[in-house]
Structures are given as structure tokens and as C-alpha cells.
Scaffold this motif. Structure first.
Motif, PDB file in Angstrom:
ATOM      1  N   LEU A 167       0.770  -1.274  -0.013  1.00 47.49           N
ATOM      2  CA  LEU A 167      -0.108  -0.104  -0.100  1.00 47.49           C
ATOM      3  C   LEU A 167       1.051   1.341   0.094  1.00 47.49           C
ATOM      4  N   GLY A 172       0.399   1.651  -4.742  1.00 47.23           N
ATOM      5  CA  GLY A 172      -0.645   1.622  -3.712  1.00 47.23           C
ATOM      6  C   GLY A 172      -1.996   1.743  -3.786  1.00 47.23           C
ATOM      7  N   SER A 176      -4.869  -0.547  -3.095  1.00 46.34           N
ATOM      8  CA  SER A 176      -6.237  -0.202  -2.332  1.00 46.34           C
ATOM      9  C   SER A 176      -7.501  -0.417  -2.955  1.00 46.34           C
ATOM     10  N   HIS A 220      -4.463   3.625   0.786  1.00 41.42           N
ATOM     11  CA  HIS A 220      -2.986   4.052   0.395  1.00 41.42           C
ATOM     12  C   HIS A 220      -2.384   5.500   0.795  1.00 41.42           C
TER      13      HIS A 220
END
Length: 306
Positions: A167, A172, A176, A220
Motif C-alpha cells: 500500500l 498503492g 487499495s 494508500h
């Protein structure tokens, strides 16, 4: 001072006396912070005790401990911005400092001259920021005591899970938004000890809180607190070392992220360290063994009584 508790007693029996997640939400109230709705719960009488949750969960983490603490305390808790039933704006600059602003403003707005803090994980960093502010410039209220639960108080011994590392990576946002119930559950279960793992309903509740208000889309952004911990390490650790108020660390030592190594580091760096170790308990002691956590906290507060 160190205590070791080897057997988690009464965990399931005590936990099942709590509300359902739906009941928890219905008993709450919302207030506004920077134009965003923040979920909160308040109940009880006595000295104010503020409960602050961790990442990526919510105030619901305290639900099994709530009825025990309610007997002697004026309890206050909230879902921090981006968590649980609070708003989760996608274009927001999330930070520990901003969450500390939120918590500080809430306590001040309630007109409370003094509070005790009981904090977990992410909430530990928020408490460290508040302690630093109190020492540097003062706060509009007094922090009477702080009890920590499995937080990354010292980033040098924090051991994040793979999903947390992903993340934080350049991917990320994709991680996510693409997080599935199955992958979440697989990673999340690793945080718990072997004695009292979450059951299917628990996992349903945690997943619901995570995904409520499109929560997957901001994980994230929230996870950047790990970098904040590194950047503020000396200031936040210094705040612990300089603190004048009583402090206790309750540590589930089977926690793979911030368990036994964090407790050892706490004893190394904090003067007259007060540590209670819960063997075979993971990252969520207040959810896994609420009775043992309550007993440890009650003992801590008894020692503060005049």
C-alpha cells in the motif's frame, strides 16, 4: 516494572455481551470537522477516558471492552477521519498531525479540562503527537495518563505486513482499490493470536467498516502515517521519554507487527517503564482478550488513585 499474563480468560464470554455493529452505529453521534462528518460515541460517568483506535479499523475495536470500562468512566471514542463510519474523502491530505488536530479540537469543544487516553496502534501515534504538543506549547486540557496498546511507538522495530508495504509502494492506489475480501481477511487474520481469532461475523464487521463510504479507495493515503512515524521519530519518542504523566504499555506479544520487540524497546528507552505482556495474544488485545486488558487497565488506574 513488568507483568506477564499468560492466560486470556473470559475473552469470548465478555465480548459477546457487547452491542452488534449496527447497534454501535445507532448509538453514536456525528460532529463536523473541516466540513466532514465524524462518528463518535459517548457514555458513562466519572473521569473522561478517551479511546483511540488503530489502522485500518475503527472505534468498534473497543466494543468488547466498552461495557467493562463504562462502569467507572465517562467514555469517549470516535472514528478518525477516513475510518469506520466517519467520512472518507478521497482528495484529503491525511496525517497523524491532522488527526491530532481533530482529537484536540473535539476534546476542547466538549469543555473537558482533563482526560485519560487509552490508545491502540495508529492511535498511539496520535497520542505521541498530543504529548509532544503538551510539552512544547501546552494544550487546552491536561493529559492525566496514557495507556498504550500494541502501537509502533518506535519505528525502528516496527515490522509491517506485506500488504502494508504494498500500500505504501507506487502501486498503492491499485492495491487499495483492488483489495478483495479474501485478501484482506488473509492478511488481517495474521495479526491475531492463536487463542481467540476472529470468527466469520467479526470478519464481516471489520470488512464492512473498511469498505463503508468507499474506504478501500483511500487506504494508500492513510498508510502514509508509516512515513510520518519515521520523520517524527525523535520528537515522538522524546515525548514519551519526557512525559510526566503515568504511562503503561499493554502488549500482545504474539503480534507480528508491533508485539514483543516493541515491548522490549519500550523497556529499553522509557524511564521506569511499566509494561504488561499478554502471551499468545496478537495485535488486537482489547478484541482478543478484553477481560485481561480491562484487568491490566484497572490495575493501572488504581495505582493513580490518591
Amino acid at each position: 516494572m513488568e507483568q506477564v499474563i499468560t492466560n486470556a480468560t473470559g475473552a469470548i464470554a465478555a465480548g459477546r455481551e457487547t452491542d452488534t455493529l449496527e447497534g454501535w452505529q445507532q448509538a453514536g453521534k456525528w460532529f463536523s470537522y473541516e466540513g466532514h462528518a465524524i462518528f463518535s460515541r459517548m457514555a458513562g460517568q466519572g473521569e473522561p477516558l478517551v479511546l483511540v483506535h488503530g489502522f485500518p479499523t475503527a472505534s468498534w475495536d473497543w466494543s468488547r471492552l466498552w461495557p467493562m470500562l463504562l462502569q467507572q468512566h465517562n467514555l469517549l471514542t470516535l472514528d478518525l477521519l477516513g475510518f469506520g463510519f466517519s467520512d472518507k474523502p478521497s482528495d484529503y491530505d491525511y496525517s497523524i498531525e491532522d488527526q491530532a488536530d481533530l482529537l484536540q479540537g473535539w476534546i476542547e469543544g466538549l469543555g473537558l479540562p482533563s482526560v485519560h487516553l487509552f490508545v491502540h496502534d495508529y492511535g498511539c501515534s496520535v497520542a505521541q503527537e498530543l504529548l509532544a504538543r503538551e510539552q512544547e506549547e501546552g494544550l487546552p486540557f491536561r493529559i492525566a495518563s496514557v495507556c498504550f496498546l500494541n502501537g509502533a511507538l518506535f519505528p525502528e522495530v516496527h515490522n509491517p505486513l506485506l500488504i502494508q508495504k504494498l500500500l505504501r509502494s507506487p502501486f498503492g492506489g491499485l492495491i487499495s482499490r483492488g483489495l478483495t475480501r479474501r485478501s484482506f481477511e488473509r492478511s488481517f487474520r495474521r495479526l491475531f493470536g492463536s487463542q481467540n481469532p476472529p470468527d466469520s461475523q467479526d470478519m464481516e464487521d471489520f470488512w464492512h467498516l473498511l469498505t463503508y463510504n468507499n474506504g478501500r479507495g483511500i487506504l494508500h493515503h492513510l498508510i502514509q502515517f508509516m512515513e510520518e512515524r519515521r520523520c517524527h521519530r525523535n520528537r515522538w519518542v522524546g515525548a514519551l521519554q519526557k512525559a510526566k504523566q503515568p504511562m503503561r504499555l499493554i502488549s500482545g506479544t504474539a503480534d507480528p507487527v508491533s508485539g514483543a520487540a516493541m515491548a522490549r524497546r519500550y523497556r529499553e528507552l522509557i524511564p521506569d517503564a511499566d509494561v504488561v505482556c499478554l502471551r499468545n495474544i496478537g495485535h488486537y488485545p482489547h478484541f482478543e482478550c478484553p477481560w485481561d486488558v480491562f484487568s491490566a487497565y484497572r490495575d493501572f488506574r488504581k495505582r493513580l488513585a490518591p
